[in-house]
Design an enzyme around this catalytic site. Structure first.
Site, PDB file in Angstrom:
ATOM      1  N   HIS A   1       0.875  -1.181   0.000  1.00 39.16           N
ATOM      2  CA  HIS A   1       0.000   0.000   0.000  1.00 39.16           C
ATOM      3  C   HIS A   1       0.911   1.229   0.000  1.00 39.16           C
ATOM      4  CE1 HIS A   1      -2.695   2.997   1.871  1.00 39.16           C
ATOM      5  NE2 HIS A   1      -3.707   2.224   1.534  1.00 39.16           N
TER       6      HIS A   1
ATOM      7  N   ASP B   1       2.980  -4.786   7.907  1.00 40.84           N
ATOM      8  CA  ASP B   1       1.804  -3.940   7.818  1.00 40.84           C
ATOM      9  C   ASP B   1       0.596  -4.861   7.942  1.00 40.84           C
ATOM     10  OD1 ASP B   1      -0.434  -2.623   6.945  1.00 40.84           O
ATOM     11  OD2 ASP B   1       0.464  -1.791   5.130  1.00 40.84           O
TER      12      ASP B   1
ATOM     13  N   GLN C   1      -4.593  -5.060   6.907  1.00 43.04           N
ATOM     14  CA  GLN C   1      -5.641  -5.931   6.333  1.00 43.04           C
ATOM     15  C   GLN C   1      -5.639  -7.330   6.937  1.00 43.04           C
ATOM     16  OE1 GLN C   1      -7.988  -4.954   4.329  1.00 43.04           O
ATOM     17  NE2 GLN C   1      -7.186  -2.963   3.724  1.00 43.04           N
TER      18      GLN C   1
ATOM     19  N   LYS D   1     -10.211  -0.251  10.624  1.00 42.42           N
ATOM     20  CA  LYS D   1     -10.375  -1.496   9.845  1.00 42.42           C
ATOM     21  C   LYS D   1     -10.609  -2.676  10.793  1.00 42.42           C
ATOM     22  CE  LYS D   1      -7.149   0.172   6.314  1.00 42.42           C
ATOM     23  NZ  LYS D   1      -7.940   0.503   5.128  1.00 42.42           N
TER      24      LYS D   1
ATOM     25  N   CYS E   1      -4.913   2.648  -3.569  1.00 45.33           N
ATOM     26  CA  CYS E   1      -3.668   3.113  -2.930  1.00 45.33           C
ATOM     27  C   CYS E   1      -2.543   2.096  -3.118  1.00 45.33           C
ATOM     28  CB  CYS E   1      -3.864   3.388  -1.436  1.00 45.33           C
ATOM     29  SG  CYS E   1      -4.952   4.750  -1.102  1.00 45.33           S
TER      30      CYS E   1
END
Ligand code: PLP
Length: 405
Positions: free
Chosen positions: A122, A199, A202, A225, A363
């Site tokens: 991202h 990261d 998600q 999220k 993104c």
């Protein structure tokens, strides 16, 4: 597993009518909806409990401080951090990665050093490192993925040199849904003495994460999220790094003693939490974590896998749909094109049908460049989505095809 209809009742937003149709919310990769317990916490705080943390001896301030630190404990247990002071509250994944790139960069990166990212990052895990590289005259190196959307992890050994100072990779792709083999990446990094950041924007809401088992050095995520509010997120760093890294921002709370001649800094985690933090956000995010823990992360992962298998089969049946990414391990994120139809047109027709999807580059422009497209439609599912909603998405695709053929 769990009662899906009962779960949906916890999310009032899902009961809405949009464009005269029941809302089918399939944009969970962008942000998840909030259960009522999270919005109740926020309302209750602003109506009855609001007071600045770490600042006062009065009742409301002490109460807010205790609950903020309890929220840190919740996050710490959720990711199984060894110490709760290894958890820093930030504004979200973007805030966390900027903090890491700046602070780690100040301490450890010099001219000629190298930073390894993957091709499926991202922008939040690209641009902060690029800014650092410009500042320090360092270099970015990129681990590629194949057309199925799987990282070519074996190439990592060839990218690593004695100048490599950090590896930062996405756990689950927000475009392709790929679950990357981060444990393996961390092991390779560590075999060369290189720290690894993941990261988890998600992944943290889909699969259980244990930072001690993974042995990652840093981790970033967003509250919004994770069924919590916007403007709050988390950063985990191993104590040994956080102790050495300089503060990212200066201001109140992150200091010990201040004079015009010299300032000394507060202990962890406060060294990295300058100013009045989003304490209500942190407390509400912890409520979101408690909520999904109540359902059970492994129940969520099982059900979402069922949605993945059902959705993949249905989209194949529909025909005329090109799906990007076909990794062996993935979550129910479907990024696709309907043949000869621009993603924006698809998105607009879906909207008229009450279907909310993301359209554009998500993104992640390097992924678009990989596939040679200027955008995709993305349906990203959560545990409150149903097979009937996937059927309705397919009805939407048929409708778009009819309109454009
Ligand atoms: N990383 C990934 C994988 C994401 O999907 C996102 C948001 O979509 C981000 C980082 C940035 O998150 P935020 O905008 O919440 O900071």
């Amino acid at each position: 597993m769990f009662d899906i209809q009962k779960v949906r009742e916890d999310f009032p937003v899902l009961r809405q009518i949009i464009n005269k149709k029941p809302l089918v919310y399939l944009d969970n990769g962008a942000t998840t909806q909030k259960p009522r317990c999270v919005t109740d916490v926020i309302t209750d705080y602003y109506l009855r409990k609001n007071s600045s943390i770490h600042r006062g001896v009065h009742f409301l301030s002490s109460q807010a401080t205790v609950e903020y630190e309890k929220a840190r404990e919740t996050v710490s247990q959720f990711i199984n951090a060894k110490n709760k002071h290894e958890v820093i509250f930030t504004s979200g994944t973007t805030g966390s990665l900027n903090m890491l790139a700046f602070s780690f960069g100040e301490k450890y990166i010099k001219e000629g050093d190298e930073i390894i990212l993957s091709e499926m990052e991202h922008h939040a895990n690209i641009v902060p490192w690029q800014l650092l590289c410009e500042r320090k005259k360092a270099k970015l190196k990129v681990l590629p993925f194949n057309d199925d959307g799987e990282l070519l992890v074996d190439q990592l050994e060839y990218l690593i040199t004695e100048k490599t100072k950090i590896i930062s990779v996405i756990h689950i792709s927000n475009v392709l849904g790929t679950i990357n083999p981060i444990k393996k990446i961390i092991e390779i990094g560590h075999s060369h003495g290189i720290p690894v950041c993941i990261d988890t924007a998600q992944s943290i809401q889909h699969v259980p994460i244990d930072v001690q088992k993974l042995d990652c050095d840093f981790l970033a995520f967003s509250g919004h999220k994770l069924y919590g509010p916007t403007g709050i997120g988390g950063f985990y760093g191993k104590e040994k790094w956080l102790e050495e890294m300089p503060p990212y921002q200066g201001g109140g709370d992150m200091v010990d003693e201040v004079s015009f001649e010299k300032t000394t800094f507060n202990q962890l985690p406060f060294k990295f939490e300058a100013g009045t933090t989003n304490y209500i956000g942190a407390i509400a995010m912890a409520e979101g974590i408690n909520y999904i823990q109540g359902i059970g992360l492994s129940n969520i992962a099982d059900y979402e896998h069922e949605l993945l298998e059902y959705g993949a089969a249905k989209l194949k049946e529909v025909g005329g749909v090109k799906i990007f990414g076909n990794a062996f391990a993935r979550t129910p994120i479907f990024s696709f094109h309907i043949e000869n139809v621009h993603p924006l047109d698809t998105g607009m027709i879906f909207d008229k049908m009450g279907i909310a999807v993301r359209t554009g580059t998500h993104c992640a422009q390097p992924i678009m460049q990989h596939y040679g497209v200027d955008g995709m439609v993305r349906a990203s599912l959560s545990f409150y989505n149903t097979k009937e909603e996937i059927d309705y998405l397919c009805t939407g695709i048929e409708q778009v095809k009819r309109m454009f053929l």
